[in-house]
Motif scaffolding. Structure first.
Motif, PDB file in Angstrom:
ATOM      1  N   SER A  28       2.589   0.658   5.982  1.00 18.54           N
ATOM      2  CA  SER A  28       2.201   1.155   4.655  1.00 18.54           C
ATOM      3  C   SER A  28       2.605   0.208   3.541  1.00 18.54           C
ATOM      4  CB  SER A  28       2.852   2.510   4.369  1.00 18.54           C
ATOM      5  OG  SER A  28       2.426   3.455   5.291  1.00 18.54           O
ATOM      6  N   GLY A  61       1.704  -2.790   3.604  1.00 18.48           N
ATOM      7  CA  GLY A  61       0.674  -3.820   3.607  1.00 18.48           C
ATOM      8  C   GLY A  61       0.948  -4.955   4.574  1.00 18.48           C
ATOM      9  N   MET A  97      -5.359   6.639   4.148  1.00 21.34           N
ATOM     10  CA  MET A  97      -4.520   5.485   4.498  1.00 21.34           C
ATOM     11  C   MET A  97      -4.894   4.872   5.832  1.00 21.34           C
ATOM     12  SD  MET A  97      -2.577   4.823   2.076  1.00 21.34           S
ATOM     13  CE  MET A  97      -1.644   3.481   2.808  1.00 21.34           C
ATOM     14  N   VAL A 128      -3.872  -1.183   2.371  1.00 22.47           N
ATOM     15  CA  VAL A 128      -2.806  -1.413   1.388  1.00 22.47           C
ATOM     16  C   VAL A 128      -3.087  -2.711   0.638  1.00 22.47           C
ATOM     17  CG1 VAL A 128      -0.344  -1.798   1.061  1.00 22.47           C
ATOM     18  CG2 VAL A 128      -1.128  -0.150   2.767  1.00 22.47           C
ATOM     19  N   ALA A 164      -1.820   2.566  -2.124  1.00 22.03           N
ATOM     20  CA  ALA A 164      -0.459   2.747  -1.627  1.00 22.03           C
ATOM     21  C   ALA A 164      -0.165   4.231  -1.594  1.00 22.03           C
ATOM     22  CB  ALA A 164       0.545   2.024  -2.517  1.00 22.03           C
ATOM     23  N   SER A 200       8.168  -4.479   0.802  1.00 18.66           N
ATOM     24  CA  SER A 200       6.820  -4.255   0.270  1.00 18.66           C
ATOM     25  C   SER A 200       6.245  -5.495  -0.413  1.00 18.66           C
ATOM     26  CB  SER A 200       6.831  -3.093  -0.723  1.00 18.66           C
ATOM     27  OG  SER A 200       7.184  -1.912  -0.067  1.00 18.66           O
ATOM     28  N   SER A 242       5.888   1.809  -3.294  1.00 17.97           N
ATOM     29  CA  SER A 242       4.432   1.762  -3.387  1.00 17.97           C
ATOM     30  C   SER A 242       4.010   0.844  -4.528  1.00 17.97           C
ATOM     31  CB  SER A 242       3.853   3.170  -3.544  1.00 17.97           C
ATOM     32  OG  SER A 242       4.357   3.761  -4.718  1.00 17.97           O
ATOM     33  N   THR A 264       3.871  -2.926  -3.691  1.00 17.25           N
ATOM     34  CA  THR A 264       2.754  -3.507  -2.935  1.00 17.25           C
ATOM     35  C   THR A 264       1.636  -3.966  -3.871  1.00 17.25           C
ATOM     36  OG1 THR A 264       1.628  -1.388  -2.657  1.00 17.25           O
ATOM     37  CG2 THR A 264       3.187  -2.025  -0.941  1.00 17.25           C
ATOM     38  N   PRO A 279      -0.426  -2.200  -6.092  1.00 14.01           N
ATOM     39  CA  PRO A 279      -1.645  -1.441  -5.826  1.00 14.01           C
ATOM     40  C   PRO A 279      -2.440  -1.150  -7.093  1.00 14.01           C
ATOM     41  CG  PRO A 279       0.200   0.046  -5.994  1.00 14.01           C
ATOM     42  CD  PRO A 279       0.719  -1.320  -6.348  1.00 14.01           C
TER      43      PRO A 279
END
Lengths: 332, 242, 284
Positions: free
Chosen positions: A202, A204, B51, B77, B82, B103, B156, B159, B161
């Motif tokens: 999750s 990436g 996801m 992702v 995310a 991440s 999250s 990442t 997003p």
């Protein structure tokens, strides 16, 4: 400048270890060096296992498969006759890389499919294929010498001192190579995979990409250990290469030293080798293996973090006491 | 407004249970969407389907006009989706800052091997941004639930997003913590992030969302602004059985 | 040719039944606790040796010898859970490594007590029966019947009793099951005991079907891996069907192709299943 100092600082334990190993041949007898040679190889095998299983948590029971495959391929190609034509005898500098390549190729062919799936599939399959390979090696007697294996293989170097230098050199080369990988973000991600693979995905990151890389590194290391070990011993046989005790030694060395570290397996390899050597005269046959298995079981059960864990805890405790509180460089 | 995420006819069965049933909804750029429904309505399953944790039995999900069907979780992702987990899932052996750093690690072995821990300042900023300034060195077992939720959110965000899906992010938090998080979401919204917020609790979302969809038994039953759905008969029935 | 086909049919059914007994316990343990017991196949050997010892060395009557063998295996399995596994339920790596070492401990225990030589076990039931023009030993028939009685018993238990339903609930949704009041530890205790008993029963008949030797656990172990992977880890129905695929394949290989290749085809199927349908034929 600061970077340079920190890298010397993080190298300091390696320097200490290398200096000790350099002095050793001048102060101990060859019989002691012979044990050190075995310990060096066990350390290589343990590091190989650790790169895959200790870091990612995908427990491999198939490392003797990789080691044995590499050893057998190099042995079969360099063997001075005994089997039917085509009578190929290749020099070691050809057969040894081919052996390593066989370990990587064979490993990828058989083990990688199971690494796409989460859970214990990888472990089950690796053990299953270990058993099958040992059967095939026995069945293909004309090529592999069957039960008795292949003997009088060419040596790379002779004499305890030379072999000591060679095995120590390889061991440190492998160790430093793996350590550089382990301290990079790759090592960081591999440890995270062990803790929670879904979450890494999750974030990436293709966990399969990282697991595959760890596996290939592990297989290369196993292959290097396998070919050098085979040409140090001068022989290879199913009983030596595929025995459960061999597998047990590899796993226990890592667990005793400390999984998910590089120094741990080296320490564990030395510890286990000297431990088994010293009990050789005390107990015989099945009794010795029984006692050894029980000791291994006790260590795994009571100290799953191994010696590295113990030392690390003590050191962290002292530092925390001295500075009061954790610092960034201590927790990574 | 451009359409960011579009879910069409999404269906997922587990054995005989239909968890998500012919679900349709969409999220536009610049909004915060509430995905609501009573417990067991299929909200988390919908997240997991978006996801890529499960493969849907039917239906299509597209993000920025691209079909997500064939993509693995990590590829989704990388496209900019995310999520956070309802029950926080920190790496138990890592301090917060190292947890967050995972991440930001590039999904490439060669780039990982080159250079070490380059992105530590960036991660620190993200951690500070969600209010974890003095807790970056702490381990998960030393943190409160509210802080663990912040870690989830920071992970999250790290990442990089476009769309973040928050799963029950307010559940079990104090009023104070909820207010702080709400402020944080508004701030991030201004910075261009889009959210889907899942909650079984209608009221908790009132101040946050621009629009909501309500699902029950995996099926869409109402859609509209908070005011609209709060007075919707079907929604009242789903929640109170009246 | 016909004789060969009949022979394969009968021996295959027998071997499949025994494999099913072994794999059922293996997969049930995974279902309820998400750990695998690598010492499981070693109980099969232990059961065979204990039965042999009680019956042919000590001279205890047959039914009692069987009960002792089954009890020893059930006890060994239970002890493994309580003494070794329970502490590390959340760490599968440790469980893997420690149960693997335990398998070796049992292996050396057998070597130390009974030696390396092969031992022949008396057939459980003497005599032969004529069936479809084939002569079948009553021992084979008895094994077949017993294994199916046990399998049906397990299926009935899992479907009809409260405890069995608790097992299935844990396997399907761990969190939900715990929330609804199931005590996973109690279910684990029972599952490990049942699994050990099944392995013991399999061991008795395995011994009388072939012979006893300290390496006899290897093949059942590898085959139970293949079976649970083909059938889907944790799936009872999948295990039953996969047992028959693997059992028949192995019998065919042994009787019609080359004895030395036994096991190879099952592993090839395992790899194909992993590539095509990674969760197994019946996995969720």
């Amino acid at each position: 400048m600061v970077n340079w100092i920190t890298s010397v600082k993080s190298f300091r334990w390696w320097l200490v270890a290398i200096v000790v190993m350099m002095v050793l041949p001048f102060i101990v007898p060859p019989s002691f060096l012979r044990i050190c040679i075995m310990a060096n190889f066990m350390a290589i095998f343990a590091m190989s296992w650790d790169m895959m299983s200790g870091y990612t948590g995908y427990v491999s029971f198939g490392h003797p498969f990789l080691i044995g495959l590499a050893g057998y391929v190099s042995a079969m190609l360099s063997h001075q006759g005994g089997f039917q034509p085509p009578h190929i005898v290749l020099p070691l500098y050809v057969t040894m890389p081919l052996g390593i390549a066989a370990a990587v190729g064979g490993g990828m062919l058989f083990f990688l499919p199971s690494m796409r799936v989460r859970g214990p599939y990888f472990s089950l399959i690796s053990l299953a294929f270990l058993m099958i390979l040992s059967r095939i090696m026995i069945a293909a007697g004309a090529m592999t010498g069957g039960d008795r294996g292949l003997t009088s293989l060419p040596y790379l170097v002779t004499g305890a001192v030379n072999n000591y230098w060679l095995s120590t050199g390889i061991m440190f080369a492998v160790a430093i190579g793996l350590w550089l990988v382990a301290r990079s973000d790759v090592g960081h991600v591999l440890k995270a995979i062990r803790m929670d693979e879904d979450v890494v995905e999750s974030s990436g990151l293709s966990t399969y990409r990282f697991k595959r890389f760890a596996f290939i590194l592990s297989a290369i290391t196993a292959g290097i250990g396998g070919v050098f070990y085979t040409h140090y011993m001068g022989s290879i046989s199913p009983a030596g290469a595929f025995d459960y005790i061999f597998l047990l030694n590899i796993i226990v060395s890592t667990v005793v030293g400390g999984m998910g570290t590089i120094l741990g397996p080296i320490f564990g390899g030395y510890f286990i080798t000297f431990f088994t050597e010293s009990t050789r005269t005390l107990l015989e046959g099945a009794w010795r293996f029984m006692a050894y298995s029980l000791v291994a079981l006790a260590i795994v059960y009571f100290r799953p973090g191994g010696f590295y864990g113990i030392v690390h805890d003590i050191a962290a405790w002292f530092r925390a006491k001295r500075r009061g509180g954790l610092q960034y460089d201590q927790v990574t | 407004m451009t359409r960011l995420l579009e879910v069409k006819g999404l269906t997922k069965r587990f054995g005989g249970v239909v968890a998500v049933n012919d679900l349709n909804f969409h999220v536009d750029d610049g909004e915060i969407l509430g995905l609501m429904g009573p417990n067991g309505a299929g909200k988390t399953t919908a997240f997991n389907l978006i996801m890529g944790d499960y493969k849907p039995d039917a239906g299509q999900i597209s993000f920025k006009g691209q079909d997500l069907g064939p993509l693995q979780t990590y590829e989704r992702v990388k496209l900019g989706i995310a999520r956070t987990y309802q029950i926080p899932r920190p790496y138990h052996d890592l301090p917060v800052i190292e947890d967050l750093r995972i991440s930001t690690v590039p999904d490439s072995i060669t780039r990982c091997l080159r250079g070490k821990k380059r992105n530590i300042e960036e991660v620190e900023q993200i951690g500070i941004g969600v209010g974890l300034k003095d807790r970056l060195m702490k381990y998960p077992h030393e943190l409160s639930l509210g802080d663990l939720r912040r870690v989830e959110l920071a992970k999250s965000i790290a990442t990089d997003p476009k769309l973040i899906m928050l799963d029950e992010i307010f559940a079990g938090l104090t009023v104070h913590e909820i207010n702080e998080l709400t402020e944080l979401l508004m701030e991030k919204k201004k910075a261009g992030l889009v959210f889907i917020v899942v909650s079984h609790d209608l009221k908790a979302l009132a101040a946050v969302i621009d629009r909501a969809v309500v699902i029950q038994f995996g099926h869409l039953i109402a859609e509209g602004t908070y005011e609209e759905i709060a007075h919707d008969k079907k929604v009242k029935k789903a929640y109170f059985g009246m | 040719m016909l004789a060969l086909a009949q022979s394969i049919a009968i021996n295959g059914a027998l071997l499949s039944g025994l494999y099913a007994l072994i794999s059922l316990g293996f997969t049930m343990i995974y279902g309820v606790g998400r750990v695998l017991n690598l010492a499981h196949a070693a109980y099969v050997m232990l059961g065979g040796y204990v039965y042999f010892y009680c019956l042919q060395v000590v001279g205890i009557p047959e039914p009692l010898s069987m009960l002792i063998a089954i009890a020893v295996c059930a006890g060994a399995s239970l002890a493994t859970y309580v003494g070794l596994v329970r502490r590390y339920m959340s760490n599968p790596t440790i469980v893997f490594v420690s149960t693997f070492i335990l398998a070796l401990v049992i292996n050396y225990l057998v070597v130390l007590i009974w030696g390396m030589e092969t031992k022949n076990v008396w057939p459980v039931v003497a005599g032969v029966t004529q069936f479809m023009g084939q002569t079948i030993s009553n021992n084979l028939l008895c094994t077949l019947i017993v294994s199916w009685v046990c399998i049906s018993g397990v299926l009935l238990f899992v479907r009809k009793t409260h405890m069995g339903r608790a097992m299935r609930a844990l396997a399907m949704d761990r969190k939900g099951a715990i929330v609804s009041g199931i005590n996973p530890d109690r279910v684990n205790l029972l599952t490990w005991t049942i699994a050990g008993a099944l392995a013991g029963i399999a061991g008795i008949f395995f011994g009388s079907y072939t012979y006893l030797v300290p390496s006899m656990w290897h093949m059942p172990m590898v085959m139970s891996f293949a079976i649970v992977i083909i059938g889907g880890l944790g799936s009872i129905e999948g295990t039953l069907i996969a047992s028959h695929i693997v059992g028949y394949m192995q019998t065919t290989t042994t009787l019609a192709i080359d004895e030395r290749l036994r096991g190879v085809f099952a592993l090839i199927i395992m790899i194909i299943v992993l590539v095509v349908r990674p969760k197994g034929l019946f996995g969720k």
